[in-house]
Scaffold this motif. Structure first.
Motif, PDB file in Angstrom:
ATOM      1  N   ALA A 230       0.828  -1.209   0.000  1.00 48.70           N
ATOM      2  CA  ALA A 230       0.000   0.000   0.000  1.00 48.70           C
ATOM      3  C   ALA A 230       0.862   1.258   0.000  1.00 48.70           C
ATOM      4  CB  ALA A 230      -0.928  -0.009   1.217  1.00 48.70           C
ATOM      5  N   LYS A 231       1.981   1.208   0.728  1.00 43.28           N
ATOM      6  CA  LYS A 231       2.873   2.376   0.772  1.00 43.28           C
ATOM      7  C   LYS A 231       3.564   2.583  -0.567  1.00 43.28           C
ATOM      8  CE  LYS A 231       4.256   5.895   2.887  1.00 43.28           C
ATOM      9  NZ  LYS A 231       3.344   6.831   3.550  1.00 43.28           N
ATOM     10  N   ILE A 232       3.986   1.494  -1.200  1.00 44.37           N
ATOM     11  CA  ILE A 232       4.590   1.608  -2.521  1.00 44.37           C
ATOM     12  C   ILE A 232       3.609   2.280  -3.487  1.00 44.37           C
ATOM     13  CG2 ILE A 232       5.357   0.268  -4.541  1.00 44.37           C
ATOM     14  CD1 ILE A 232       6.551  -1.762  -2.534  1.00 44.37           C
ATOM     15  N   LYS A 233       2.352   1.858  -3.438  1.00 47.40           N
ATOM     16  CA  LYS A 233       1.332   2.447  -4.310  1.00 47.40           C
ATOM     17  C   LYS A 233       1.124   3.930  -3.988  1.00 47.40           C
ATOM     18  CE  LYS A 233      -3.344   1.813  -6.112  1.00 47.40           C
ATOM     19  NZ  LYS A 233      -2.846   1.814  -7.517  1.00 47.40           N
ATOM     20  N   GLU A 234       1.142   4.270  -2.716  1.00 45.82           N
ATOM     21  CA  GLU A 234       0.979   5.676  -2.340  1.00 45.82           C
ATOM     22  C   GLU A 234       2.115   6.527  -2.894  1.00 45.82           C
ATOM     23  OE1 GLU A 234       0.661   8.622   1.579  1.00 45.82           O
ATOM     24  OE2 GLU A 234       0.886   6.445   1.851  1.00 45.82           O
ATOM     25  N   ILE A 235       3.350   6.035  -2.746  1.00 43.58           N
ATOM     26  CA  ILE A 235       4.511   6.791  -3.221  1.00 43.58           C
ATOM     27  C   ILE A 235       4.467   6.976  -4.732  1.00 43.58           C
ATOM     28  CG2 ILE A 235       7.029   6.707  -3.491  1.00 43.58           C
ATOM     29  CD1 ILE A 235       7.131   5.296  -0.752  1.00 43.58           C
ATOM     30  N   VAL A 236       4.113   5.904  -5.452  1.00 41.56           N
ATOM     31  CA  VAL A 236       4.211   5.925  -6.913  1.00 41.56           C
ATOM     32  C   VAL A 236       2.951   6.468  -7.575  1.00 41.56           C
ATOM     33  CG1 VAL A 236       4.587   4.502  -8.965  1.00 41.56           C
ATOM     34  CG2 VAL A 236       5.824   3.985  -6.850  1.00 41.56           C
ATOM     35  N   ASP A 237       1.787   6.045  -7.104  1.00 43.11           N
ATOM     36  CA  ASP A 237       0.526   6.352  -7.782  1.00 43.11           C
ATOM     37  C   ASP A 237      -0.304   7.437  -7.103  1.00 43.11           C
ATOM     38  OD1 ASP A 237       0.931   4.544  -9.803  1.00 43.11           O
ATOM     39  OD2 ASP A 237      -0.372   2.978  -8.969  1.00 43.11           O
ATOM     40  N   THR A 238      -0.559   7.254  -5.830  1.00 42.57           N
ATOM     41  CA  THR A 238      -1.548   8.073  -5.136  1.00 42.57           C
ATOM     42  C   THR A 238      -1.038   9.467  -4.806  1.00 42.57           C
ATOM     43  OG1 THR A 238      -2.337   6.026  -4.105  1.00 42.57           O
ATOM     44  CG2 THR A 238      -3.193   8.090  -3.222  1.00 42.57           C
ATOM     45  N   ASN A 239       0.212   9.545  -4.362  1.00 46.47           N
ATOM     46  CA  ASN A 239       0.704  10.827  -3.860  1.00 46.47           C
ATOM     47  C   ASN A 239       2.152  11.094  -4.281  1.00 46.47           C
ATOM     48  OD1 ASN A 239       0.499  13.237  -2.514  1.00 46.47           O
ATOM     49  ND2 ASN A 239       0.006  12.345  -0.529  1.00 46.47           N
ATOM     50  N   PRO A 240       2.445  11.024  -5.589  1.00 48.04           N
ATOM     51  CA  PRO A 240       3.839  11.193  -6.028  1.00 48.04           C
ATOM     52  C   PRO A 240       4.406  12.582  -5.744  1.00 48.04           C
ATOM     53  CG  PRO A 240       2.345  11.208  -7.913  1.00 48.04           C
ATOM     54  CD  PRO A 240       1.535  10.791  -6.716  1.00 48.04           C
ATOM     55  N   ALA A 241       3.547  13.601  -5.676  1.00 45.51           N
ATOM     56  CA  ALA A 241       4.044  14.946  -5.381  1.00 45.51           C
ATOM     57  C   ALA A 241       4.604  15.028  -3.963  1.00 45.51           C
ATOM     58  CB  ALA A 241       2.923  15.967  -5.565  1.00 45.51           C
ATOM     59  N   LYS A 242       4.013  14.269  -3.058  1.00 44.39           N
ATOM     60  CA  LYS A 242       4.497  14.258  -1.676  1.00 44.39           C
ATOM     61  C   LYS A 242       5.757  13.422  -1.538  1.00 44.39           C
ATOM     62  CE  LYS A 242       3.153  13.005   3.060  1.00 44.39           C
ATOM     63  NZ  LYS A 242       2.101  12.412   3.930  1.00 44.39           N
ATOM     64  N   TYR A 243       5.916  12.424  -2.421  1.00 43.64           N
ATOM     65  CA  TYR A 243       7.054  11.512  -2.335  1.00 43.64           C
ATOM     66  C   TYR A 243       7.827  11.496  -3.664  1.00 43.64           C
ATOM     67  CZ  TYR A 243       4.674   9.612   1.813  1.00 43.64           C
ATOM     68  OH  TYR A 243       4.072   9.447   3.035  1.00 43.64           O
ATOM     69  N   ALA A 383       9.338  -1.626 -12.190  1.00 41.44           N
ATOM     70  CA  ALA A 383       8.969  -2.708 -13.117  1.00 41.44           C
ATOM     71  C   ALA A 383       8.429  -3.911 -12.354  1.00 41.44           C
ATOM     72  CB  ALA A 383      10.185  -3.105 -13.955  1.00 41.44           C
ATOM     73  N   GLU A 384       9.082  -4.267 -11.245  1.00 38.82           N
ATOM     74  CA  GLU A 384       8.611  -5.400 -10.445  1.00 38.82           C
ATOM     75  C   GLU A 384       7.253  -5.099  -9.820  1.00 38.82           C
ATOM     76  OE1 GLU A 384       9.837  -7.990  -6.471  1.00 38.82           O
ATOM     77  OE2 GLU A 384      11.427  -6.993  -7.609  1.00 38.82           O
ATOM     78  N   ALA A 385       7.092  -3.891  -9.289  1.00 36.29           N
ATOM     79  CA  ALA A 385       5.814  -3.521  -8.676  1.00 36.29           C
ATOM     80  C   ALA A 385       4.687  -3.540  -9.703  1.00 36.29           C
ATOM     81  CB  ALA A 385       5.931  -2.140  -8.030  1.00 36.29           C
ATOM     82  N   ALA A 386       4.980  -3.079 -10.907  1.00 34.45           N
ATOM     83  CA  ALA A 386       3.963  -3.079 -11.961  1.00 34.45           C
ATOM     84  C   ALA A 386       3.644  -4.494 -12.414  1.00 34.45           C
ATOM     85  CB  ALA A 386       4.437  -2.230 -13.140  1.00 34.45           C
ATOM     86  N   ALA A 387       4.681  -5.336 -12.544  1.00 34.51           N
ATOM     87  CA  ALA A 387       4.475  -6.726 -12.976  1.00 34.51           C
ATOM     88  C   ALA A 387       3.620  -7.493 -11.965  1.00 34.51           C
ATOM     89  CB  ALA A 387       5.822  -7.417 -13.169  1.00 34.51           C
ATOM     90  N   LYS A 388       3.714  -7.104 -10.703  1.00 35.14           N
ATOM     91  CA  LYS A 388       2.933  -7.767  -9.653  1.00 35.14           C
ATOM     92  C   LYS A 388       1.566  -7.120  -9.455  1.00 35.14           C
ATOM     93  CE  LYS A 388       6.874  -9.643  -7.091  1.00 35.14           C
ATOM     94  NZ  LYS A 388       7.703  -9.593  -5.866  1.00 35.14           N
TER      95      LYS A 388
END
Length: 525
Positions: A230-243, A383-388
């Motif tokens: 969930a944190k990986i998704k937040e960093i990459v997708d949900t809130n990239p401006a913050k991270y 790439a790994e996160a997207a593949a999963k």
């Protein structure tokens, strides 16, 4: 007789007055400029980075590279690392070197928190670098002193060992705090920062990229998997401006060495830390060099535009051809008595090609080897996160960009963009294209074979990632020890057993026997 006594007294008086006059200004003249009694946060940063990288680079060369088949020593001696066997004293160096720097980083944070030296960016940088080193230590040894480390000045010389799960949880908190502090943009002294030259925005991107690395590393543990994903998704997708994360090679976390010989502050640790005859002594592993050769990798080309070009031209990693010609490696894990010979190898800095000394063209003296984390690694994480299915991005695009950036770091004329025609042409010709029809395990092999090269020379990261994933699949030679299983950790330094006996025993009871086959926390089911 009386005259003699007068003369003796006169000599003593002259001597006393001479000594007294010699004493004048002694303290001012003889002040030690190195072992200073007080300092400021900015003066601690560069030594910490250089000394930490030095330790990581040394063990990368003679430990990680031997385990991961980058190099293969030509030896039938005992305790050869490439046969999965090494002496317990091998563990001392990283333990001693990295723990000292974590203490310096804690001092840096304390100084930057004092009212007269208050600087939230230095506080954040300390937290980031602590997270980097403590994660490396825990990934190397397992349970380590963490919450009580560096308290010798408070008379705690027997610190408790913390479990990796607790260490990782606290590291995540440190990185969250660092990201928040750096968002304020408090300036630092540019000259104090050999990595980003005072650019705190780049420090922030490194912070969150390191966060991704460590979230992914523990993502296979059932008790933290949901939160980490969930944190990986937040960093990459949900809130990239913050991270914000590293977005190109110029933002990679690296200390660029001077490229010179001598003993300057930023001379590569390989120049004075490794004898030239030792630097070139190991053969390259067949696994490492054969792939590069078969792919026609630009890092192996000697001619323009990708080679160094000109008189004394070589490839970007200064790899010498085998005695029989061409690029060829030695199979790792060969049995004792087989009589293997050195094949291709890394040229040392004093060697010459067509009478031109290599110098900085050799990896021994190269400016580019001081890597904490590079852009290519970030792309392979994505790439790994997207593949999963954890994030919404396109795994193929991340994968192609990772390959391209991995090459471009060493070969600047190679394209920077993974969508550039020359980059895509290379990927196709090398037959390493993304294949979406593969199983997840097949995709992991694609990703991690290329990530293996992206992590070249990055402390112990190849070894850590192999232990986490089992990729890339490495051939197993007949001479392997440890049951043919990749060592899972370094043992604790022997002196720890006597210096901190009760806490050592507790750590072993919690983790398992103090042997190289005992898995650390994130390797266990």
């Amino acid at each position: 007789m009386r005259n003699k006594l007068y003369k003796a007294a006169a000599v003593m008086l002259i001597g006393i007055t001479s000594l007294s006059s010699c004493d004048k200004g002694f303290e001012e003249v003889n002040t030690d400029p190195i072992n200073i009694k007080a300092t400021t946060p900015d003066k601690l940063l560069a030594p910490v980075l250089v000394n930490s990288l030095t330790a990581g680079m040394q063990r990368n060369r003679n430990f990680n590279n031997e385990l991961m088949q980058v190099t293969v020593s030509i030896s039938d001696g005992d305790a050869t690392v490439f046969r999965y066997e090494f002496r317990r004293t091998f563990a001392d160096y990283l333990w001693n070197s990295w723990f000292i720097q974590t203490h310096n980083l804690k001092d840096m944070h304390a100084l930057a928190s004092q009212p007269e030296m208050l600087n939230e960016s230095y506080q954040a940088i300390s937290l980031i670098c602590q997270s980097w080193l403590f994660s490396n230590l825990s990934d190397t040894y397992g349970d380590i002193p963490y919450s009580e480390s560096g308290q010798g000045k408070n008379n705690n010389v027997e610190p408790a060992f913390d479990k990796p799960k607790d260490i990782y949880a606290d590291i995540y908190k440190k990185l969250e705090e660092a990201n928040t502090l750096l968002a304020k943009g408090t300036p630092i002294v540019a000259a104090s920062d050999p990595m980003f030259k005072g650019d705190v925005a780049k420090w922030r991107k490194f912070c969150n990229s390191l966060y991704l690395r460590l979230l992914l590393r523990a993502s296979g543990k059932a008790d933290v998997a949901t939160a980490n994903i969930a944190k990986i998704k937040e960093i990459v997708d949900t809130n990239p401006a913050k991270y914000p994360i590293i977005e190109n090679n110029s933002e990679s976390a690296t200390v660029r060495w001077s490229g010179e010989g001598g003993t300057g502050a930023y001379v590569s640790p390989y120049v004075n830390g490794v004898r030239v005859q030792d630097f070139r002594s190991a053969s390259l592993g067949s696994f490492f060099i054969d792939h590069l050769r078969d792919w026609g990798d630009p890092r192996l080309q000697t001619t323009a535009p990708y080679g160094t070009g000109g008189t004394g031209a070589t490839n970007r990693w200064a790899i010498n051809q085998a005695p029989s010609g061409g690029y060829k490696g030695t199979p790792s894990g060969y049995a004792i008595g087989v009589g293997q010979e050195r094949q291709s190898y890394f040229l040392s800095s004093e060697q010459a090609i067509t009478s031109v000394v290599l110098g900085a063209k050799s990896l021994q003296q190269s400016p580019l080897t001081g890597i904490l984390m590079n852009y290519a690694e970030v792309q392979f994480i994505l790439a790994e996160a997207a593949a999963k299915g954890w994030i919404s991005g396109n795994a193929e695009l991340f994968y192609n960009q990772g390959i391209t950036s991995s090459i471009n770091y060493w070969v600047p004329p190679f394209p920077e963009s993974g969508t550039a025609k020359d980059a895509l042409d290379y990927i196709k010709a090398a037959d390493i294209e993304w294949n979406n029809s593969l199983s997840l395990d097949g995709k992991m092999e694609l990703i991690h074979l290329q990530k293996y090269y992206a992590l070249f020379l990055v402390d112990m990261q190849q070894w850590f990632e192999y232990r986490r994933t089992g990729h890339p699949v490495l051939p197993k030679g007949p001479g392997l020890r440890n049951g043919g299983v990749m060592p899972a950790r370094m043992t604790y330094p022997v002196y720890v057993q006597s210096a901190n006996p009760s806490n050592y025993k507790t750590a072993v009871a919690n983790q398992g026997v103090d042997e190289i086959y005992t898995n650390v926390w994130w390797q266990k089911p």
